[in-house]
Structures are given as C-alpha cells and as structure tokens.
Design an enzyme around this catalytic site. Structure first.
Site, PDB file in Angstrom:
ATOM      1  N   LYS A 194       0.097   4.212  -0.340  1.00 49.72           N
ATOM      2  CA  LYS A 194      -0.715   5.702   0.200  1.00 49.72           C
ATOM      3  C   LYS A 194      -0.304   6.730  -0.753  1.00 49.72           C
ATOM      4  CE  LYS A 194      -0.075   3.416   4.747  1.00 49.72           C
ATOM      5  NZ  LYS A 194       0.214   3.285   6.294  1.00 49.72           N
TER       6      LYS A 194
ATOM      7  N   GLY B  47       3.173   2.635  10.793  1.00 51.50           N
ATOM      8  CA  GLY B  47       4.307   3.927  10.313  1.00 51.50           C
ATOM      9  C   GLY B  47       5.082   4.206  11.665  1.00 51.50           C
TER      10      GLY B  47
ATOM     11  N   ASN C  19       1.098  -1.174   0.028  1.00 47.10           N
ATOM     12  CA  ASN C  19       0.029  -0.037  -0.050  1.00 47.10           C
ATOM     13  C   ASN C  19       0.989   1.371   0.007  1.00 47.10           C
ATOM     14  OD1 ASN C  19      -1.856   2.068   0.359  1.00 47.10           O
ATOM     15  ND2 ASN C  19      -2.383   1.303   2.688  1.00 47.10           N
TER      16      ASN C  19
ATOM     17  N   SER D 131       4.229  -1.723  10.217  1.00 48.67           N
ATOM     18  CA  SER D 131       5.675  -1.905  10.232  1.00 48.67           C
ATOM     19  C   SER D 131       6.145  -3.135   9.875  1.00 48.67           C
ATOM     20  CB  SER D 131       5.912  -1.571  11.474  1.00 48.67           C
ATOM     21  OG  SER D 131       5.559  -0.029  12.033  1.00 48.67           O
TER      22      SER D 131
ATOM     23  N   GLU E 189      -6.458   4.825   7.845  1.00 55.43           N
ATOM     24  CA  GLU E 189      -6.208   6.163   7.466  1.00 55.43           C
ATOM     25  C   GLU E 189      -7.685   7.049   6.906  1.00 55.43           C
ATOM     26  OE1 GLU E 189      -2.868   5.698   5.406  1.00 55.43           O
ATOM     27  OE2 GLU E 189      -1.667   5.102   7.365  1.00 55.43           O
TER      28      GLU E 189
ATOM     29  N   HIS F 290      -9.119   1.105   5.223  1.00 53.45           N
ATOM     30  CA  HIS F 290      -8.079   1.416   5.826  1.00 53.45           C
ATOM     31  C   HIS F 290      -8.245   2.585   6.989  1.00 53.45           C
ATOM     32  CE1 HIS F 290      -3.958   2.618   6.593  1.00 53.45           C
ATOM     33  NE2 HIS F 290      -3.678   1.654   5.855  1.00 53.45           N
TER      34      HIS F 290
ATOM     35  N   GLU G  12      -4.569  -4.391  10.983  1.00 56.68           N
ATOM     36  CA  GLU G  12      -3.589  -3.450  11.042  1.00 56.68           C
ATOM     37  C   GLU G  12      -3.878  -2.528  12.275  1.00 56.68           C
ATOM     38  OE1 GLU G  12      -2.016  -2.326   6.910  1.00 56.68           O
ATOM     39  OE2 GLU G  12      -3.541  -1.009   7.480  1.00 56.68           O
TER      40      GLU G  12
HETATM   41  P1  13P Z   1       3.554   0.689   7.607  1.00 55.65           P
HETATM   42  O1  13P Z   1       4.010  -0.759   6.786  1.00 55.65           O
HETATM   43  O2  13P Z   1       4.107   1.809   6.892  1.00 55.65           O
HETATM   44  O3  13P Z   1       3.405   0.626   9.078  1.00 55.65           O
HETATM   45  O4  13P Z   1       2.058   0.783   7.049  1.00 55.65           O
HETATM   46  C1  13P Z   1       0.946  -0.200   7.217  1.00 55.65           C
HETATM   47  C2  13P Z   1      -0.046   0.254   6.440  1.00 55.65           C
HETATM   48  O5  13P Z   1      -0.905   0.953   6.930  1.00 55.65           O
HETATM   49  C3  13P Z   1      -0.281  -0.507   5.213  1.00 55.65           C
HETATM   50  O6  13P Z   1      -1.586  -0.521   4.855  1.00 55.65           O
END
Ligand code: 13P
Length: 248
Positions: A10, A169, A8, A208, A96, A94, A163
């Site tokens: 983003k 992140g 992903n 992560s 976010e 997601h 997640e």
């Molecule tokens: P990270 O791998 O950067 O922690 O992000 C995870 C994520 O949100 C994947 O959709």
C-alpha cells in the site's frame, strides 16, 4: 497447484526502505520453490525493487495501473511502463481503490484487459463490506464483481484475491470456514465463466493474514495463497508467512 503469496505494501516504504527490506528478505526465502513470492511496493520504489530482485525467486508487482497505453492522463501509469520497470504482476480492483477512488466493475474490467494485453499477470481483488455481509449480500456482491470484472477476460495469467473488506487492516480474519465457503463460491462462479479451466486459477485470501493464522488458512481446499498487507511490511514476518506449513 503452486501457492501464490503477495505482499501489498500500500502507501508504505521509501526507495531506501524497499531496498533494505529486500536485502534482508531475499536471502531468507531463496530456498523456497513451492510458492510464488510477489512484492508490490509503491510506484516510486518499483525500479529499485526490480534491481534488488534480479536473479532471485521474488517477483515484482505494482498496486495499480491505468488502462490507456499513453497520452494526456496526468498522474497515471501505463501497463507498458510497469513492464519497463520490471513488474510481472499488477493488483487490480483492490477495495481501497474501489472505495476511495470510486473504481467500479467497468473500470476494473478495462484495467484487467490492458494489463493482460501488455503481458503482465493480474491479481484481481473482490470482497464484500461488513454491511453487505450482515445484509446477506456476500454472494451477490462477489458474483457481480467477478462476473463483471472478468467479462471477456482470458484466465491465463489471472489470480483472484478474496479480500473481505471487514477483515482488511482490522485484525479480524475470516474464519477458515468463512474463507473456504466464499473461495468455493468464487471457484464456482469461475467455472461458469471458464469451465474446467477454473480449477487452475489460484484464489488468494487477504485480510489480516499473519504468521499465526496463515497455516490454517492455507489448509483450506480452495485457498491457494494470500495477499498480505500489514504483516508483509517486516521481512521476518513476511518470511514466516511465505514459509507457512500446510496442515493436513
Ligand atoms: P491487511 O493484511 O493489512 O489486513 O491488508 C490486506 C490487504 O488489503 C492486502 O491487499
């Protein structure tokens, strides 16, 4: 069960950067047959990514979608448009999207149904915040998100991603025990919805994930793949992740 590992990206990468990544990445993974490899670039780079992926074993996903088929919805993208652009999957729910764009379980549910109706696969995300975990609410939150997000949803073409928001992140990965515990719980909630078909649904871990921790996470009984953010942005790093070694 075949593993499923998705990148992903983003809000990262131009069209040119997407092409460069795939030109380097695709030849490095062409022998991998026991894992579904998926990349989700931003909307603007989907068509270019589809061109690069043609004839390869890498599949295209979008990061979001709108649930209507067409009409006066400025800025939105319909499921059939994603099919047209070459997508096979869509990430829905997601954290976010839930956090910054106020998407609730009902919105997520409508999006999932629209995606499946268009013949695309869904990567459905769920996960608790740090506050919810520390307040002992992890299982309540996950149960609600899964039961409401998937209400009336057929499990064919469904992949679930766990997640934990506190691991996204942040460099704080869930421990193998924490991941397995929630994955087993999700499998149990899915059994309530789908009976024995729950055993066929792949449950990904996200938060992560790196080349260093992927082997131990993939060794968990109920972890069937990964959804990777930061560590999927460089071809060498994502190659290492999709080529993980299963620990016995
Ligand atoms: P990270 O791998 O950067 O922690 O992000 C995870 C994520 O949100 C994947 O959709």
């Amino acid at each position: 069960m075949k593993y499923f590992i998705a990148a992903n990206w983003k809000m990262n990468k131009t069209i040119g950067e997407t092409r460069d990544f795939l030109k380097s990445f695709i030849p490095m993974v062409k022998e991998l047959r026991d894992v579904d490899i998926v990349v989700a670039p931003p909307f603007t780079a989907l068509s270019a990514a589809a061109e690069e992926m043609k004839g390869s074993n890498v599949l295209l996903s979008s990061q979001d979608v709108f649930w209507e088929e067409k009409g006066a919805y400025t800025g939105e993208v319909a499921p059939a448009m994603l099919v047209d652009a070459g997508c096979r999957h869509v990430i829905v729910g997601h954290s976010e999207r839930r956090q910054y764009f106020h998407e609730d379980d009902q919105v997520v549910n409508k999006k999932i149904k629209a995606v499946l109706k268009a013949g695309l696969g869904v990567i459905f995300c769920c996960g608790e915040s740090l506050e919810e975990r520390e307040g002992g609410k992890t299982f309540d939150v996950i149960r609600r998100e899964v039961e409401q997000g998937l209400a009336g949803v057929d499990p064919d073409n469904l992949v679930v991603a766990y997640e934990p928001i506190w691991a996204i992140g942040t460099g704080k990965t869930a421990t193998v025990d924490q991941a397995q515990e929630v994955h087993a719980f999700i499998r149990n909630v899915l059994s309530g919805l789908y009976g024995s078909r729950a055993g066929e649904i792949r449950i990904l871990y996200g938060g992560s994930v790196t080349p260093e921790n992927v082997d131990s996470l993939m060794a968990c009984k109920d972890v069937n793949g990964a959804l990777v953010g930061g560590a999927s942005l460089k071809p060498e790093s994502f190659v290492k992740i999709v080529s993980f070694k299963k620990e016995s």
